[in-house]
Structure formats: C-alpha cells, structure tokens
Design a protein around this motif. Structure first.
Motif, mmCIF file in Angstrom:
data_model
loop_
_atom_site.group_PDB
_atom_site.id
_atom_site.type_symbol
_atom_site.label_atom_id
_atom_site.label_comp_id
_atom_site.label_asym_id
_atom_site.label_seq_id
_atom_site.Cartn_x
_atom_site.Cartn_y
_atom_site.Cartn_z
ATOM 1 N N ILE A 81 0.842 -1.207 0.000
ATOM 2 C CA ILE A 81 0.000 0.000 0.000
ATOM 3 C C ILE A 81 0.870 1.246 0.000
ATOM 4 N N ARG A 102 -10.867 -1.105 -2.256
ATOM 5 C CA ARG A 102 -9.591 -0.391 -2.264
ATOM 6 C C ARG A 102 -9.844 1.054 -2.700
ATOM 7 N N GLU A 133 -5.563 5.455 2.978
ATOM 8 C CA GLU A 133 -5.571 4.327 2.041
ATOM 9 C C GLU A 133 -6.479 3.264 2.641
ATOM 10 N N SER A 135 -7.821 -0.507 2.372
ATOM 11 C CA SER A 135 -7.443 -1.785 1.759
ATOM 12 C C SER A 135 -8.483 -2.835 2.128
ATOM 13 N N THR A 136 -8.641 -3.820 1.284
ATOM 14 C CA THR A 136 -9.632 -4.874 1.568
ATOM 15 C C THR A 136 -9.004 -6.002 2.382
#
Ligand SMILES: Nc1nc2c(ncn2[C@@H]2O[C@H](COP(=O)(O)OP(=O)(O)OP(=O)(O)O)[C@@H](O)[C@H]2O)c(=O)[nH]1
Ligand SMILES: [Mg+2]
Length: 448
Positions: A81, A102, A133, A135-136
């Motif tokens: 990331i 995302r 950010e 994120s999954t």
C-alpha cells in the motif's frame, strides 16, 4: 420513540468473516450511533455530550527517515500500500485502514472518515499532506487496526511544509499505540525523533514503544548490541526520558531470499497490537456501562428536578392567585362602599332584596366604620398607602406568576421515561451479552 432493538450489524455472512472483538466493537459503536435510539442522540437530548467509541485502534508509527515504517505496515497488511524506498518516501500522514473496497482518499475526505481528527485543520499546510488508504485486506488483526504512517524524520536542512514536530505529537496523543522505529543505519540518533519522543513520553509514555527496525542490516550481533546501546544511552540522556527503562525489541521484515540469523521479534509487535485491541474492547464495554449509568442518572435527576419544579410552581401560582384576588378585591370593595353609601337602605332593598342587602350592608358598614375611624387629616395618607399596598399585591401576583422554570411536557416526560426503559432493558442486556461473549473469547484464546 419506540424502544425497539438496535439493528444488529452481525448478519450470518459477516459473522463468518469477522472476529468476536470486531463484532463487539461494531455493535457497541452502533448502539451509540443508531439513528433512532443511539446513545449519542439520547444523551444530547438531555444536554450530555457523548462520543461514540472507535471501531478500531490507532497505531501510529514514527521514526527516522528510511527506518522501515511503511515497509512494516505493508508487511502487516500483506499488501503493497505504502511506497517504500531509500529516498524520503513518506512526506505526509497516511491513515491505512481496512474497508470494503480499495480506495485512496485526499485530506478532506480523510477528515470526513475520521472526524475526531478535525483539529488537524489548524496545522497550516498539513491538509495537502494528509491522506487515507483503504485496503480490503483482512490479514492478521488488520480489520481492527488503523495504522498511521508518518513522515520520515531527518535533521538539518530538510524543510517540512508544516510543523511536523507538533503534528506528530498531537497525533500521537490520539493514538492507542505509538511505535518508534530506530534503524541501525546512519540516522539512529536523529535529534528531531528524540525531541518528539521526549515530548510524547511526557504526555503518553505508557503507549510509547521502541523498536530497533531493519535489525537484519545491523551486521553481526555485537554491532547490533552496540547500536542499541548507543540509542538507549542517547534516550536516557534526555531529561524527560531517563526515568523509563527501555526495552527495544529487534525486528525486521522476514525475507525468504535473504535469511538472517538475527533474532526477529516482529511477532511480538503483532501480539502487542492484539493485546491493545483486547484492552480496547474491554474499555469500550466499560465505557458503555458508564455512559448508560450517566444517561439513567441524568434522567432520574431530571425527573426529580421536574417534580420539585412542579410543586414549587403550584405554590407560586396559588400565591399569585391570592395576591391578585386581594389586589383587585380590596380597592373594588373600597370604591363600592363609597358608591353604595350614597344610596338609601330602601333603594338598596328594592335593588337587591332584603337578605342580600343585610349582608352587603354589614360589609359596607364595616368599611365605612374603619374609614371614619381614621382621623380626617390622615385619610389622604391612608388612601395613598392603601393604593400602594394594592399595587404591591398586584405586583406580587405578577411576580409569583412568573416564578419557576419550564417544566417537562407530558410528551417529554414520556419520552425520557422510555429512554430510561430502553437503556435498562435493551442496551444493558446487550452489554451483558457482549461482555459474556468477550469473556468466552478470552477463555477460548487462553485454552489454546
Ligand atoms: N533489510 C531490510 N530492509 C528493510 C526492512 N524494512 C524496510 N527495509 C528497506 O528500507 C528502505 C526504507 O523503507 P521504508 O519502509 O520506505 O522506510 P520508511 O521509514 O517508511 O521511510 P520514509 O517514508 O522515507 O520515512 C526500503 O528500501 C525497504 O525495502 C527490513 O526489515 N530489513
Ligand atoms: Mg515511509
């Protein structure tokens, strides 16, 4: 308001992919922010300000430039990331958190996501260097952690576009954990890092943890020991820091292509995060109990106050009525007595009938007797005093009528009683269940 149960966020599909801690934190959060019966809304209607608990803990990572802060986050999340590299890569603050898809957010959107961090707006020039950010990833405990990556710290000519020291100190105070990474290369003793650490240790020393990062690059064990000694000595030399006994686990990102014989305590970092999550769950449940008690005690004191207010108002209104009645009746009687005195008894008999006239006359007679009893030169003074007295009575009537604060309407009373029932029956029961669930989870982990 209807005392309905709050919407449970845990549907069967979600429960399969979320941990008990995550579900407890989410359910607690939803008890606070529920549109209809949220504790925040109930409390604010009673004039009490409550903040909903966070759904995740915040781990801030700070340290020298190139100490491996962003690499650690990428390793934990198991996704690339954050940009990493030898150059100064991270120049601003980035929240790294898990979500459904995302996404990268800019400064304003980030503050929308983290309203607790609105005061960051006061740091001039920082908004352009704030981002998030999403994120999954669900790796490790990432679904319960928000990492805060911070700008690499360097000494000397480097100019930061905002007051980096104050910003890191302020953010550190908001975080649940602060990791300070010292790398064994060149900049381990960066003054700026030490200055910030000193300030933070003053305000929140208990959540400050030090790590020797990139330990695999420190050379032999003896070199590593020497670097650590140097860092610890430098930290101890600071007046604000020498009181703490430093523990500095050595960590590095495991690299299968470059195996190292150096001890890696990176799993300990994960355990620290996990422990802090468990503490957060406990704290959130305790806070829920406290907030419920605060709301219930506010409700009972509000009802008690209202009862006292109603009684006070009733008495004041009675006084107001009595004063008002006397204030009107006495001058009326006085004036009437003079008017009636001009009529003869026969005229009055004809006008009122005999029995009524008898009573009427006895009152008039009394008034006139009193009037004549007053010496002639004092009668003017008497009229003035009598007038003033009647005016005072009317004034008191008005004063008593305006006494007492606003009392609760029937609707308001019913509503806050329903709030009380809802908290006792629904929220507290739910809290009990969540606590049991939490303890079961702890017992299960202990068994393992
Ligand atoms: N050998 C080794 N290299 C590492 C480790 N962690 C990070 N690195 C390398 O160190 C360099 C700097 O890493 P970053 O993660 O960008 O460091 P940073 O602290 O985020 O740096 P800034 O954002 O500039 O402050 C990169 O080239 C990484 O590949 C580690 O544990 N071991
Ligand atoms: Mg970085």
């Amino acid at each position: 308001m209807s005392a309905r149960k709050p919407r449970s966020v845990a549907n069967p599909l979600e429960s399969a992919i979320t941990t008990p801690s995550e579900r407890i934190l989410r359910e607690c959060h939803s008890l606070y922010v529920d549109d209809q019966n949220g504790l925040v809304k109930i409390a604010s209607s009673l004039g009490v300000r409550l903040l909903p608990p966070r759904k995740k803990i915040i781990v801030m990572i700070m340290g020298n430039h190139s100490a491996g802060k962003s690499s650690f986050i990428n390793w934990y999340v198991e996704e690339h990331i954050q940009k990493t590299g030898v150059a100064i890569e991270t120049q601003g603050f980035t929240f790294i958190t898990s979500g459904r898809k995302r996404e990268s957010l800019t400064g304003n959107a980030t503050l929308h996501l983290y309203p607790h961090f609105r005061p960051l707006l006061e740091f001039k020039g920082l908004m352009d260097y704030l981002s998030a950010e999403i994120s999954t990833s669900k790796q490790k405990k990432f679904s319960l952690v928000t990492f805060l990556d911070t700008p690499g710290l360097v000494d000397g000519d480097m100019i930061y576009p905002f007051d980096v020291n104050s910003a890191i100190t302020w953010l550190g105070e908001q975080a649940d954990l602060i990791f300070v990474f010292f790398d064994p290369m060149g900049q381990a003793l960066c003054k700026r890092t030490l200055n910030i650490v000193e300030k933070l240790s003053d305000k929140c020393g208990d959540k400050l943890l030090f790590y020797l990062s990139k330990a695999d690059e420190a050379g032999k064990e003896t070199d590593r020991q020497r670097v650590m000694m140097q860092i610890v000595q430098e930290l101890c030399r600071r007046p604000g820091l020498n009181k703490c006994g430093f523990e500095m686990p050595t960590i590095y990102i495991p690299n299968p292509q470059k195996p190292s014989r150096c001890v890696n305590q990176i799993d300990g970092v994960c355990q620290t995060i996990e422990k802090t999550i468990n503490q957060a769950v406990q704290k959130t449940l305790d806070q829920l109990e406290k907030d419920c008690d605060l709301i219930c005690s506010t409700i009972s004191s509000r009802l008690e106050q209202d009862r006292a207010e109603v009684t006070y108002k009733k008495t004041a209104h009675l006084y107001s009525f009595l004063c008002g009645a006397l204030g009107v009746f006495l001058p009326a009687l006085f004036i009437l007595s003079f008017i009636v005195n001009t009529f003869s008894k026969e005229q009055l008999d004809e006008l009122l009938g005999e029995v009524e006239t008898k009573y009427f006359f006895s009152i008039i007679f009394l008034v006139m007797y009193l009037w004549e009893w007053i010496p002639e030169d004092g009668q003017v003074v008497f009229v003035i005093i009598f007038g003033a007295f009647c005016y005072l009575l009317l004034f008191l009537a008005k004063y008593f009528a305006g006494q007492g604060n606003k009392t609760l309407t029937k609707k308001e009373k019913r509503m806050i009683t329903e709030y009380n029932d809802y908290i006792q029956d629904v929220v507290k029961t739910k809290k009990g269940k969540l606590y049991e669930w939490y303890l079961q989870q702890c017992a299960a982990e202990y068994d393992l």
